[in-house]
Design a protein around this motif. Sequence first.
Motif, short mmCIF file in Angstrom:
data_model
loop_
_atom_site.label_atom_id
_atom_site.label_comp_id
_atom_site.label_asym_id
_atom_site.label_seq_id
_atom_site.Cartn_x
_atom_site.Cartn_y
_atom_site.Cartn_z
N ILE A 514 -2.19 -21.57 -20.12
CA ILE A 514 -2.37 -22.28 -18.85
C ILE A 514 -2.90 -21.60 -17.73
N VAL A 515 -3.92 -22.05 -17.23
CA VAL A 515 -4.61 -21.42 -16.12
C VAL A 515 -4.10 -22.34 -14.60
N THR A 516 -3.35 -21.83 -13.92
CA THR A 516 -2.76 -22.65 -12.77
C THR A 516 -3.88 -23.13 -11.61
N GLU A 517 -4.96 -21.91 -11.75
CA GLU A 517 -5.82 -22.08 -10.38
C GLU A 517 -7.29 -21.24 -10.66
N GLU A 518 -7.97 -21.77 -9.84
CA GLU A 518 -9.35 -20.90 -10.11
C GLU A 518 -9.38 -19.64 -9.79
N LEU A 519 -9.50 -18.71 -10.75
CA LEU A 519 -9.35 -17.24 -10.54
C LEU A 519 -10.27 -16.74 -9.87
N GLU A 520 -9.82 -15.87 -9.01
CA GLU A 520 -10.68 -14.99 -8.06
C GLU A 520 -10.74 -13.71 -8.66
N PRO A 521 -11.90 -12.96 -8.25
CA PRO A 521 -12.18 -11.69 -8.83
C PRO A 521 -11.02 -10.83 -8.45
N GLU A 522 -10.69 -9.84 -9.19
CA GLU A 522 -9.58 -8.88 -9.04
C GLU A 522 -10.14 -7.60 -8.41
N ARG A 523 -9.46 -6.85 -7.48
CA ARG A 523 -9.83 -5.87 -6.75
C ARG A 523 -8.84 -4.87 -6.87
N SER A 524 -9.12 -3.56 -6.70
CA SER A 524 -8.61 -2.41 -6.88
C SER A 524 -8.86 -1.33 -5.79
N PHE A 525 -7.88 -0.64 -5.72
CA PHE A 525 -8.12 0.67 -4.59
C PHE A 525 -7.13 1.76 -5.40
N ASN A 526 -7.99 2.93 -5.58
CA ASN A 526 -7.41 3.80 -6.03
C ASN A 526 -7.71 5.31 -5.44
N VAL A 527 -6.58 6.40 -5.70
CA VAL A 527 -6.62 7.48 -5.07
C VAL A 527 -6.46 8.60 -6.28
N ASN A 528 -6.90 9.59 -6.34
CA ASN A 528 -6.81 10.52 -7.47
C ASN A 528 -6.97 11.90 -6.90
N LEU A 529 -5.93 12.69 -7.27
CA LEU A 529 -6.22 13.98 -6.63
C LEU A 529 -6.00 15.01 -7.76
N ASN A 530 -7.05 15.83 -8.15
CA ASN A 530 -7.17 16.40 -9.25
C ASN A 530 -7.39 18.04 -9.08
N TYR A 531 -6.50 18.85 -10.07
CA TYR A 531 -6.57 20.21 -9.86
C TYR A 531 -6.88 20.95 -11.06
N GLN A 532 -7.94 21.65 -11.12
CA GLN A 532 -8.46 22.47 -12.32
C GLN A 532 -8.31 23.85 -12.27
#
Length: 759
Positions: A514-532
């Motif tokens: 069941i698709v209840t509405e016209e689907l809009e594009p998904e958006r994401s925000f990401n933060v990544n802290l990496n230590y090597q």
Amino acid sequence: MKFISTHFSLLLVLLLFFSLADGYAQYAKLEGIVTDDGIPVPFANIYLKNTTLGTYSDKEGVFSLQDIPMGSHNLMVSMIGYKTFSKVIELRSSETMKLTIRLVVSTEQLEETVVTGTLKAVKRSESPVPVEVYSPTFLKQNPTASIFEALQNVNGVRPQINCNVCNTGDIHINGLEGPYTLVLIDGMPIVSGLGTVYGLSGIPNSLIEQIEIVKGPASSLYGSEAVGGLINIITKNTLEAPDFAADAFLTGWGEYNLDIGAKIYISEKTDVLLGVNYFNYDELIDNNGDNFTDLTLQDRISVFQKWNFQRKDERILSVAGRFFYEDRWGGELQWTPEFRGGDEIYGESIYTRRWEVLGKYQLPVKEKLLLSFSYNDHAQNSAYGYIPYIADQRIGFTQLTWDKKVGNHDVLLGSALRYNYYDDNTTATVIADEVIIPSLFVQDEISLAKKHSLLLGIRYDYDKRHGNIFTPRTAYRWKMSGNDILRLNAGTGFRVVNLFTEEHAALTGARNVIVTEELEPERSFNVNLNYQKKIYTDNGTFATIDASLFYTNFSNAILPDYDIDPNQIIYDNLDGKSVSQGVSANIDVVFPSGFKFLVGATFQDVRQTENGVSSRQILTENYTGTWNVGYNFRRLKLKVDYTGNLYGPMRLPTLGENDPRSDFSPVWSIQNIQFTYKGLDNFEFYGGIKNLLDWTPNRGNPFIIARANDPFDKNVTFDTDGNVVATPNNPNALTFDPSYVYGPNQGIRGFFGVRYQLN
């Protein structure tokens, strides 16, 4: 005359003196053997520093160096994988000096070159974007028939089986589902959408140079679908590929896999890499007793070619293509092709035909302009019981990039054009979905100081269905010391959704979508802290620690709701937020003795919040662990590898309150051991045991497939609202449902294989 005679006699004496001196003890000879703890080391490079004298050891490690001037010399011996040997030798007589040279294994690994994070070839330590790299050696520690299976030992990456019957699946990165992962081949978006289910099978391992993984959004460079992360499979070039390679193995379950790779020289400036993969499994096994195949039967072939052309000024020109065909089916043991598409004996039969072409061409101008292109055509002919699924997908992609350094700025400008075509026979696709998406992007990596760099980037895409889409990102790298690097990345991602990329839970007839509405594009925000961090010890031990904190927030997230109605899957844009957050770490240690291990763990929280109610994402574990432990018995020429993974509980798609199956999976683990013998030239023999614990998901459950005895729901009673009514032969009010799956049904099994390589 007397003066001339006297001088002539003196000249003769001098000539005789120098002639005798030259023939009497002016040169010496050096002989010896190069070993690794008593084992000969062939083809080691042996030379005298600051001279032109040098040679190499033969297959037995033996070498000979002649016509060495008398005196003191610095003898150097080098070999990849070993520390360079250095010794001052004194040659004072014409007698042959004999030496036994013992090389010490170097635990420090050569630094990889990566391209995925910035679309530029840079040393991994210099990349502002953290990129994980996995080599063919890693893949060989647990040999598999596909890249899909091989990724089970990568920390934070999990192959998810989506269907108990047909065993197709996708790749989860940091708990995010398969549609959020973009898969590239040589940097081109070949595998996406419908092809994600099958595109990771059939890539010959013999032609893989390395696999690069970026966790977190990369849409500012790669556009739609690179929301949660991406996997870039990089194939070898002709300098690194063997002349011929073959790898064949079989398992105790009757699986057969063959990989063949070859390098062919067409002309002085043209060469070809050829790769063929063939896989077959045709055994009917039902160890859990539900009258359904535990493993889908498969017959698959893939052919890959990559043409490389040498051009003036070393400009790039390469063209590659791949053809893939697979026939797979699973279902009731009595099923045969005559029952395909009928409602008498249940089976899921899938015919897949796919071809791809990709290439790169560097324009013949002074500036560094690179034109890249790819195209793939994917045809799907499936039958899920009596429900047909016929789909076609075509994706065309072209991209032009300009790489330019100006002062302390390293700039990349690009323009891309993507063509998407998708059509199927489901009611959700009334007309074919066809769209052209133009894009522009710019990236600037700025060297702020010797130890600091900053990357700024933004991408613009135009989709006529959704308008203008902007995806910026930034990355900061601080090289705290020669062995410590801190990276901070932040960025956005987007995904234009094509819902029907084969939704098995709907197509098997268990649930309606069941698709209840016209689907809009998904958006994401990401933060990544990496230590090597790299660690060197006095005894030669080398270690790398790689740790990350990650946070991803999705808006307009499109998530399947299995809970409101057990007979439906309801899709809509989430009116709230969806968050994936956690911590991940890898420790890689190599000892001079030949012992090494790679251990990783990820702790994550993936959940959605809507109307103030928070819930864990379905089929997502809250922690995972992986390990690869190996020891090399050099004298025996034997290597032992012990690999495995551990998964925490995940929420499962049950069919309501009366479903007797567990709502959460238990803690489970797949462990393997392998022995590899390298005692014969050009050959490797390997064998071992997979799934040592004999774990399968039916443990602790009364059944895995709901109503496997009635796959067409012929004996299920429904009320006027479409709800299932409990009856004596259906006391739990269930319908047929094969979507309750979180791990493979294959139990313990042995395997044996042979590799041959000719260089």
